[in-house]
Design an enzyme around this catalytic site. Structure first.
Site, PDB file in Angstrom:
ATOM      1  N   ARG A 145       2.542 -11.577   5.599  1.00 44.11           N
ATOM      2  CA  ARG A 145       4.008 -11.503   5.587  1.00 44.11           C
ATOM      3  C   ARG A 145       4.567 -10.987   6.917  1.00 44.11           C
ATOM      4  O   ARG A 145       5.763 -11.093   7.166  1.00 44.11           O
ATOM      5  CB  ARG A 145       4.500 -10.617   4.430  1.00 44.11           C
ATOM      6  CG  ARG A 145       4.072 -11.083   3.046  1.00 44.11           C
ATOM      7  CD  ARG A 145       4.933 -12.206   2.491  1.00 44.11           C
ATOM      8  NE  ARG A 145       6.320 -11.801   2.308  1.00 44.11           N
ATOM      9  CZ  ARG A 145       6.812 -11.245   1.213  1.00 44.11           C
ATOM     10  NH1 ARG A 145       6.032 -11.007   0.184  1.00 44.11           N
ATOM     11  NH2 ARG A 145       8.087 -10.918   1.138  1.00 44.11           N
ATOM     12  N   PRO A 185       0.845  -1.217   0.000  1.00 47.56           N
ATOM     13  CA  PRO A 185       0.000   0.000   0.000  1.00 47.56           C
ATOM     14  C   PRO A 185       0.874   1.258   0.000  1.00 47.56           C
ATOM     15  O   PRO A 185       1.816   1.364   0.769  1.00 47.56           O
ATOM     16  CB  PRO A 185      -0.786  -0.105   1.310  1.00 47.56           C
ATOM     17  CG  PRO A 185      -0.650  -1.516   1.763  1.00 47.56           C
ATOM     18  CD  PRO A 185       0.636  -2.029   1.192  1.00 47.56           C
ATOM     19  N   GLU A 186       0.561   2.182  -0.903  1.00 44.11           N
ATOM     20  CA  GLU A 186       1.266   3.459  -0.971  1.00 44.11           C
ATOM     21  C   GLU A 186       0.289   4.550  -0.522  1.00 44.11           C
ATOM     22  O   GLU A 186      -0.796   4.250  -0.029  1.00 44.11           O
ATOM     23  CB  GLU A 186       1.764   3.690  -2.404  1.00 44.11           C
ATOM     24  CG  GLU A 186       2.638   2.542  -2.920  1.00 44.11           C
ATOM     25  CD  GLU A 186       3.169   2.763  -4.333  1.00 44.11           C
ATOM     26  OE1 GLU A 186       3.285   3.925  -4.752  1.00 44.11           O
ATOM     27  OE2 GLU A 186       3.448   1.762  -5.017  1.00 44.11           O
ATOM     28  N   ARG A 203      22.538  16.105  -7.064  1.00 41.55           N
ATOM     29  CA  ARG A 203      22.442  14.672  -6.733  1.00 41.55           C
ATOM     30  C   ARG A 203      22.559  13.818  -7.988  1.00 41.55           C
ATOM     31  O   ARG A 203      21.982  14.137  -9.012  1.00 41.55           O
ATOM     32  CB  ARG A 203      21.138  14.375  -6.011  1.00 41.55           C
ATOM     33  CG  ARG A 203      21.053  15.152  -4.737  1.00 41.55           C
ATOM     34  CD  ARG A 203      20.061  14.634  -3.751  1.00 41.55           C
ATOM     35  NE  ARG A 203      20.208  15.431  -2.549  1.00 41.55           N
ATOM     36  CZ  ARG A 203      21.043  15.139  -1.565  1.00 41.55           C
ATOM     37  NH1 ARG A 203      21.742  14.032  -1.601  1.00 41.55           N
ATOM     38  NH2 ARG A 203      21.150  15.943  -0.529  1.00 41.55           N
TER      39      ARG A 203
END
Ligand SMILES: [Zn+2]
Length: 290
Positions: free
Chosen positions: A110, A2-3, A153
């Site tokens: 899990r 889930p995001e 970066r």
């Protein structure tokens, strides 16, 4: 996993069922959920509290409880919350009985999900500030922020977008979708993106997340709504999980790459691959002047 859109979907669905209710009984069946604290200690701290609000930060679902107690749930890979399931589903880890007679079950095959208690609003703010960057879809997340954070970066832009300390809540699905929307290859060094591209990335992230929330999340693994229904955003993916299928914009076959260990989907015509740096020229043999 889930995001942001999936956790926000859970928050919106659960809030009306939880807010204002008391927690009459809490049972924690799995010590991994509360580690390093003991399950009994956490269950005792929760029991008798009232849910004042349900909030979200990045991928954390936050229970704001009476007595300035805060429960931060992270669902990780397979955590699921079910409201009033007919029986305890397999892999039940936590059971909560509510003061209005309803119940909530947390299951997690899990077992990577966590429940973390914090004893004050300040402690919660400090905990989240050290883990999460700006929250998309809020005024703190701007294209100017992205420009500053990206400057100098060399990390691939996909790794940058996935870093929760840079941008809160974006995971593998929404990173692929955002980069496709922005026309940026996931392997581009984030610091090499032009201002216009960072503007497009900002828009791509917000549009992908908003579309995910609108569709009530994506179900590609175990994600379910609190009533057990599934999200539908997987039916609207532009590029994620579409390996070999034609790009929705140009028809080129979508490719699958691995970036930072994550399966990554890209249309290399709409998202041009960065030019590989030319190998340094071999120095010419020195020629003596005399
Ligand atoms: Zn394309």
């Amino acid at each position: 996993m889930p995001e942001l859109p999936e956790v926000e979907t859970i928050r919106r669905q659960l809030a009306p069922h939880l807010e204002g209710r008391g927690l009459t009984a809490v049972e924690v069946l799995d010590p991994r959920w509360t580690a390093p604290r003991a399950p009994r200690e956490v269950a005792a701290a929760l029991t008798g509290r009232t849910v004042l609000g349900l909030a979200r930060a990045g991928k954390y679902l936050i229970w704001e409880l009476s007595g300035d107690l805060h429960l931060l749930m992270h669902l990780r890979m397979t955590g699921t919350l079910l409201f009033d399931p007919p029986a305890d589903p397999p892999h039940t880890r936590v059971r909560v009985a509510l003061s209005d007679g309803h119940r909530l079950v947390y299951l997690d095959p899990r077992r990577f999900g966590t429940g973390h208690l914090l004893d004050s609003a300040q402690a919660r703010a400090a905990y989240l500030a050290s883990r999460l960057g700006p929250e998309p879809l809020t005024p703190e997340f701007t294209a100017a922020y992205l420009r500053d954070a990206a400057r100098g970066r060399t990390a691939p832009v996909k790794a940058f977008v996935l870093d929760q300390r840079r941008i809160a809540g974006v995971g593998n699905i929404y990173a692929d979708e955002a980069l496709f929307r922005a026309g940026i290859h996931p392997l581009r060094a984030v610091g090499s993106l032009r201002p216009g591209q960072l503007q497009a990335l900002h828009e791509g992230i917000e549009q992908a997340l908003a579309a995910g929330i609108e569709a009530k999340g994506a179900t590609i693994d175990d994600f379910r709504h609190v009533d057990g229904a599934y999200g539908s955003f997987q039916d609207q993916f532009l590029v994620h999980l579409r390996e070999g299928r034609p790009c929705v914009r140009c028809g080129t076959a979508v490719r699958k790459l691995v970036v930072g260990g994550r399966g990554t989907y890209v249309c290399e015509r709409c998202q041009p691959r960065p030019r590989s740096r030319r190998a340094p020229r071999r120095p010419r043999p020195a020629v003596a002047d005399d």
